[in-house]
Design a protein around this motif. Structure first.
Motif, PDB file in Angstrom:
ATOM      1  N   ALA A 115       6.570  -3.807 -21.989  1.00 56.11           N
ATOM      2  CA  ALA A 115       5.949  -5.251 -21.443  1.00 56.11           C
ATOM      3  C   ALA A 115       6.121  -4.885 -19.948  1.00 56.11           C
ATOM      4  O   ALA A 115       7.142  -4.175 -19.682  1.00 56.11           O
ATOM      5  N   GLY A 116       5.469  -5.662 -19.088  1.00 59.45           N
ATOM      6  CA  GLY A 116       5.738  -5.742 -17.701  1.00 59.45           C
ATOM      7  C   GLY A 116       4.565  -5.675 -16.727  1.00 59.45           C
ATOM      8  O   GLY A 116       3.374  -6.090 -17.417  1.00 59.45           O
ATOM      9  N   SER A 117       4.570  -5.417 -15.335  1.00 57.73           N
ATOM     10  CA  SER A 117       3.408  -5.457 -14.589  1.00 57.73           C
ATOM     11  C   SER A 117       3.790  -4.249 -13.399  1.00 57.73           C
ATOM     12  O   SER A 117       4.664  -3.908 -13.315  1.00 57.73           O
ATOM     13  N   VAL A 118       2.679  -4.240 -12.702  1.00 55.50           N
ATOM     14  CA  VAL A 118       2.653  -3.433 -11.547  1.00 55.50           C
ATOM     15  C   VAL A 118       2.001  -3.955 -10.623  1.00 55.50           C
ATOM     16  O   VAL A 118       0.778  -4.825 -10.731  1.00 55.50           O
TER      17      VAL A 118
ATOM     18  N   THR B 192       3.821   0.982  -1.089  1.00 51.26           N
ATOM     19  CA  THR B 192       4.534  -0.226  -1.320  1.00 51.26           C
ATOM     20  C   THR B 192       4.444  -0.894  -2.748  1.00 51.26           C
ATOM     21  O   THR B 192       4.665  -1.940  -2.969  1.00 51.26           O
ATOM     22  N   ALA B 193       3.848   0.115  -3.663  1.00 48.86           N
ATOM     23  CA  ALA B 193       3.629  -0.639  -4.926  1.00 48.86           C
ATOM     24  C   ALA B 193       4.937  -0.878  -5.772  1.00 48.86           C
ATOM     25  O   ALA B 193       5.936  -0.317  -5.511  1.00 48.86           O
ATOM     26  N   GLN B 194       4.904  -1.964  -6.490  1.00 47.88           N
ATOM     27  CA  GLN B 194       6.081  -2.381  -7.258  1.00 47.88           C
ATOM     28  C   GLN B 194       5.761  -2.309  -8.658  1.00 47.88           C
ATOM     29  O   GLN B 194       4.555  -2.630  -9.214  1.00 47.88           O
ATOM     30  N   TRP B 195       6.728  -2.041  -9.811  1.00 51.12           N
ATOM     31  CA  TRP B 195       6.455  -2.215 -10.950  1.00 51.12           C
ATOM     32  C   TRP B 195       7.667  -2.721 -11.772  1.00 51.12           C
ATOM     33  O   TRP B 195       9.097  -2.327 -11.353  1.00 51.12           O
TER      34      TRP B 195
ATOM     35  N   VAL C 249       5.268   4.798  -4.052  1.00 52.72           N
ATOM     36  CA  VAL C 249       4.697   5.972  -4.484  1.00 52.72           C
ATOM     37  C   VAL C 249       4.332   7.140  -3.415  1.00 52.72           C
ATOM     38  O   VAL C 249       3.993   6.494  -2.663  1.00 52.72           O
ATOM     39  N   SER C 250       4.876   8.368  -3.829  1.00 53.55           N
ATOM     40  CA  SER C 250       4.645   9.344  -2.822  1.00 53.55           C
ATOM     41  C   SER C 250       3.925  10.591  -3.459  1.00 53.55           C
ATOM     42  O   SER C 250       3.877  10.683  -4.689  1.00 53.55           O
TER      43      SER C 250
ATOM     44  N   GLU D 174       5.125  10.983  -7.235  1.00 54.74           N
ATOM     45  CA  GLU D 174       6.545  10.880  -7.511  1.00 54.74           C
ATOM     46  C   GLU D 174       7.076   9.501  -7.509  1.00 54.74           C
ATOM     47  O   GLU D 174       6.536   8.726  -6.549  1.00 54.74           O
ATOM     48  N   LEU D 175       7.583   8.891  -8.571  1.00 52.46           N
ATOM     49  CA  LEU D 175       7.783   7.548  -8.856  1.00 52.46           C
ATOM     50  C   LEU D 175       9.301   7.368  -8.643  1.00 52.46           C
ATOM     51  O   LEU D 175       9.899   7.793  -9.718  1.00 52.46           O
ATOM     52  N   PRO D 176       9.942   6.715  -7.804  1.00 55.24           N
ATOM     53  CA  PRO D 176      11.192   6.334  -8.072  1.00 55.24           C
ATOM     54  C   PRO D 176      11.501   5.244  -8.896  1.00 55.24           C
ATOM     55  O   PRO D 176      10.917   4.373  -8.760  1.00 55.24           O
TER      56      PRO D 176
END
Length: 262
Positions: free
Chosen positions: A109-112, A120-123, A184-185, A192-194
């Motif tokens: 479950a969750g969101s992006v 500046t994407a967040q998840w 995201v880079s 690449e996702l930190p």
């Protein structure tokens, strides 16, 4: 009299030709016709904002940088269309008596949230450890001879019981694992996702490889990577003084699909 009419006609024709020549020399009135649409023709429609991310699809092959996405938009994880699982391997002197295992999380479950650009994407993703599935037959069939054995239902139940003990996931005290990150880079093919992993009461920072596909109303992120139990601050399960044990390596495969809105 007739001669006068002829002379007048020649003068008129010459004047018309001169006007046409002058018009052709004016900007926007020359050939080809495609560069100068006829009067009254409709202007090309402006691309909808939601469709602009699709332009990135054409850039994937060339490895271009991730583009701006437009206004902030929320995507909700679609668990039915997502797939996250990992593989652990038998170890120890009596390893041949055990099985390699595949652990999957069907209740993700969750969101992006995408902002003005993907940097500046967040998840925010989460799952309950008690919901983990041990050795789904279809997943085992994908990974060849290392997973061609068939664990019994008792084997599966025992593996899950061992995973939830305080020596591994400690499910009674820490019933949920959460993954979150920002930014995201890279490119769509090689992003690449930190990621911050909240597990066993602590937070572990990792960076994962990903491939990203964006549609008008969806977002799909896929990837594969290897971690170790040490990376996650976990102790691999072992029994009989290590004669039977789980190896240190963990191979992850994921496909996370999210849809716009709720």
């Amino acid at each position: 009299m007739e001669r006068g009419k002829v002379i007048a006609a020649v003068i008129v024709v010459g004047m018309i030709g001169l006007v046409i020549a002058q018009r052709l020399e004016e900007p926007g009135n020359g050939l080809p016709a495609e560069e100068s649409p006829p009067a009254g023709a409709a202007a090309a429609p402006e691309m909808p904002a939601d469709a602009r991310p699709m332009l990135a699809q054409a850039d994937t092959a060339t490895g271009s940088a991730l583009p701006a996405t437009g206004e902030t938009r929320l995507y909700t994880i679609d668990a039915a269309q997502s797939e996250v699982y990992w593989r652990i391997y038998r170890a120890g002197a009596a390893a041949r008596l055990g099985h390699n295992h595949i652990i999957s999380m069907p209740e993700l479950a969750g969101s992006v949230t995408l902002g003005s650009d993907l940097e500046t994407a967040q998840w925010d993703l989460r799952f309950a450890v008690d919901s983990l599935v041990i050795d789904d037959p279809e997943l085992r069939s994908r990974h060849g001879e290392d997973f061609e054995s068939v664990p019994s239902e008792d084997d599966k139940a025992g593996t899950k019981r061992n995973m939830l003990t305080d020596r591994v996931l400690n499910g009674e005290i820490f019933p949920e694992i959460r993954l979150s990150g920002t930014g995201v880079s890279g490119t769509f093919d090689a992003a690449e996702l930190p990621l911050s992993i909240e597990i066993l009461g602590r937070t572990i920072e990792q960076t994962f490889p990903a491939s990203i596909e964006m549609g008008p109303d969806s977002l799909t992120v896929t990837g594969e990577f290897r971690l170790t139990h040490d990376d996650l601050g976990m102790e691999p399960f072992s029994a009989f003084g290590g004669i039977m044990a789980v190896g240190n390596d963990i191979d992850f495969t994921y496909r996370i699909h999210a849809v716009a809105g709720g």
